[in-house]
Design an enzyme around this catalytic site. Structure first.
Site, PDB file in Angstrom:
ATOM      1  N   ASP A 201     105.891 -11.076  23.796  1.00  0.00           N
ATOM      2  CA  ASP A 201     106.626 -11.736  22.718  1.00  0.00           C
ATOM      3  C   ASP A 201     108.096 -11.652  23.112  1.00  0.00           C
ATOM      4  OD1 ASP A 201     108.092 -12.371  20.474  1.00  0.00           O
ATOM      5  OD2 ASP A 201     106.834 -11.240  19.081  1.00  0.00           O
ATOM      6  N   THR A 227     110.248 -17.181  19.592  1.00  0.00           N
ATOM      7  CA  THR A 227     110.981 -18.053  18.682  1.00  0.00           C
ATOM      8  C   THR A 227     111.941 -18.889  19.521  1.00  0.00           C
ATOM      9  OG1 THR A 227     112.516 -16.235  18.313  1.00  0.00           O
ATOM     10  CG2 THR A 227     110.841 -16.603  16.626  1.00  0.00           C
ATOM     11  N   LYS A 230     116.828 -17.697  18.705  1.00  0.00           N
ATOM     12  CA  LYS A 230     117.617 -16.470  18.944  1.00  0.00           C
ATOM     13  C   LYS A 230     118.499 -16.713  20.180  1.00  0.00           C
ATOM     14  CE  LYS A 230     114.409 -13.395  16.524  1.00  0.00           C
ATOM     15  NZ  LYS A 230     113.040 -13.918  16.415  1.00  0.00           N
TER      16      LYS A 230
HETATM   17  N1  DSN Z   1     113.710 -11.193  12.195  1.00  0.00           N
HETATM   18  C1  DSN Z   1     113.673 -11.025  13.619  1.00  0.00           C
HETATM   19  C2  DSN Z   1     114.782 -10.164  14.090  1.00  0.00           C
HETATM   20  O1  DSN Z   1     115.781 -10.108  13.412  1.00  0.00           O
HETATM   21  O2  DSN Z   1     114.676  -9.536  15.126  1.00  0.00           O
HETATM   22  C3  DSN Z   1     112.384 -10.565  14.007  1.00  0.00           C
HETATM   23  O3  DSN Z   1     111.450 -11.334  13.304  1.00  0.00           O
END
Ligand code: DSN
Length: 422
Positions: A201, A227, A230
């Protein structure tokens, strides 16, 4: 519907004011939560587009709805760019969130009740890595591994012993709050030895991986989830990549297994993000993100703060506040002066998740804004000043104006006034 353009400010002044307020908040504060970033205007434009108006259940050229010609084009571009960017054999770009990506990956490759090993949430893992109150902990038999108490690092020799003892069907490697490099090749060797599937992940480090600043899990893992918002700096959403042999299982698990109509506006925006991530500027920014984080870490160490693992190799770091103040109070004080960080548990924390011992902070968004080593020295100094003197109004006033000056010197979405805040 009228033929005149109906601007948000006319249709819904309340939500329009919320958007304007949020734009100003982002412009006037330093976003240092390491899981956040500023998507480009091109990504925002694709995400806020007519692509939201069409159902597209299915996959390109195999849809359950008519009218999907441009949906097919957008999704095919997103898939091929994702595969090219990461060197993956297969990519599914329909995942709405990191949690749904993990759910689909487990659902594709495992049976209800199968044993999975993943990192303890309290050591830096994630809710979907087996927390008892999450679907993952309820439907699968998770066994947690953690960091070594002595080094605060994931020591593979210790984890290998646990793997031998528990014989999991799958091992998950990946974290939300781990400041060191993950050597996926070694995780692969351990999983292969145990006959376990290996899933990475990479939600936090996807941008670093895409830019070659962190080793890639792709050659070593059966399945990789991430995701897209990020370090990867795309729209809020997620992807699953896998070896070709799992392609059908993964796609079937996503649709019709768990999701139905894909968010095509988000998929179009993912395609834009993957294209941007292939560029030189993105690669430069990812290197700078890590360089910036190291400077920040050095400032804190010099100012006498204890960092979890002693430092950082990636985009984030964790400060152990050692009970001077708790993480919530620290994050609240910092927000008052315009610096937004997370309260966070540190490994072997004796406090609770709502009042933990640490804070988690990182440099992806500051780097997107164009900040470099010099600014990190200033920001690190400001944070250290606040943490060392949380009740001093004088220090707060001084830091507040330093942060305001920095925000003004590195403006955000300058050209976006009419595109976003209307
Ligand atoms: N909310 C994410 C984070 O802040 O790392 C993980 O889901």
């Amino acid at each position: 519907m009228s033929t005149m353009p109906q601007l948000l400010s006319h249709v819904d002044p309340e939500i329009s004011a919320v958007l304007s307020g949020e734009l100003e908040r982002q412009r006037n504060t330093l976003m240092m939560i390491p899981s956040e970033n500023y998507a480009s205007l091109a990504v925002l434009q694709a995400q806020g587009s007519v692509m939201t108006n069409q159902y597209a259940e299915g996959y390109p050229r195999q849809r359950y709805y008519n009218g999907c010609r441009f949906m097919d084009e957008a999704e095919s571009l997103a898939i091929s760019r994702c595969k090219e960017l990461f060197g993956a054999e297969h990519a599914n770009v329909q995942l709405n969130t990191g949690a749904s990506a993990n759910m689909c990956a487990y659902y594709a490759l495992l049976n209800h009740g199968d044993k999975i090993m993943a990192m303890d949430l309290n050591h830096g893992g994630h809710l979907t890595h087996g927390k008892d109150i999450n679907f993952s902990g309820k439907y699968y038999n998770f066994v947690s591994y953690g960091v070594s108490e002595k080094t605060e690092v994931l020591e593979l020799d210790e984890i290998r012993e646990l793997v031998k003892e528990h014989k999991p069907r799958m091992i998950v490697v990946g974290a939300s709050a781990y400041p060191r490099v993950l050597d996926f090749e070694k995780w692969h060797a351990m999983a292969a030895e145990a006959g376990a599937l290996l899933m990475a992940d990479i939600s936090h480090i996807a941008g670093l991986v895409a830019a070659g600043v962190h080793p890639s899990p792709i050659p070593w893992c059966d399945v990789v989830t991430s995701t897209t918002h990020k370090t990867l700096r795309g729209p809020r959403g997620a992807i699953i990549m896998s070896k070709e042999q799992y392609a059908k299982q993964i796609d079937k698990a996503v649709f019709p297994g768990i999701q139905a109509g894909p968010l095509m506006h988000a998929i179009a925006a993912k395609a834009v993000c993957f294209r941007e991530a292939m560029g030189e500027e993105f690669r430069r920014d990812q290197k700078q993100t890590v360089a910036n984080c190291k400077v920040l870490a050095d400032v804190f160490v010099k100012r006498g703060f204890r960092l979890v693992t002693g430092g950082t190799d990636n985009h984030l770091l964790m400060i152990d506040l050692e009970n001077r103040i708790d993480g919530k109070v620290a994050a609240d004080h910092l927000e008052e002066v315009g610096i937004v960080v997370n309260k966070n548990m540190i490994p072997f924390d004796t406090r609770t998740p709502v009042r933990p011992s640490g804070i988690r902070l990182g440099t992806p968004a500051l780097t997107t804004r164009g900040m470099k080593e010099g600014e990190m020295e200033t920001i690190g100094g400001c944070i250290a000043d606040i943490l060392a003197n949380p009740e001093s109004g004088e220090i707060k006033d001084r830091v507040k104006s330093e942060i305001a000056e920095l925000c003004a010197a590195f403006p955000l979405y300058r050209e976006a006034e009419t595109a976003i805040a209307v």
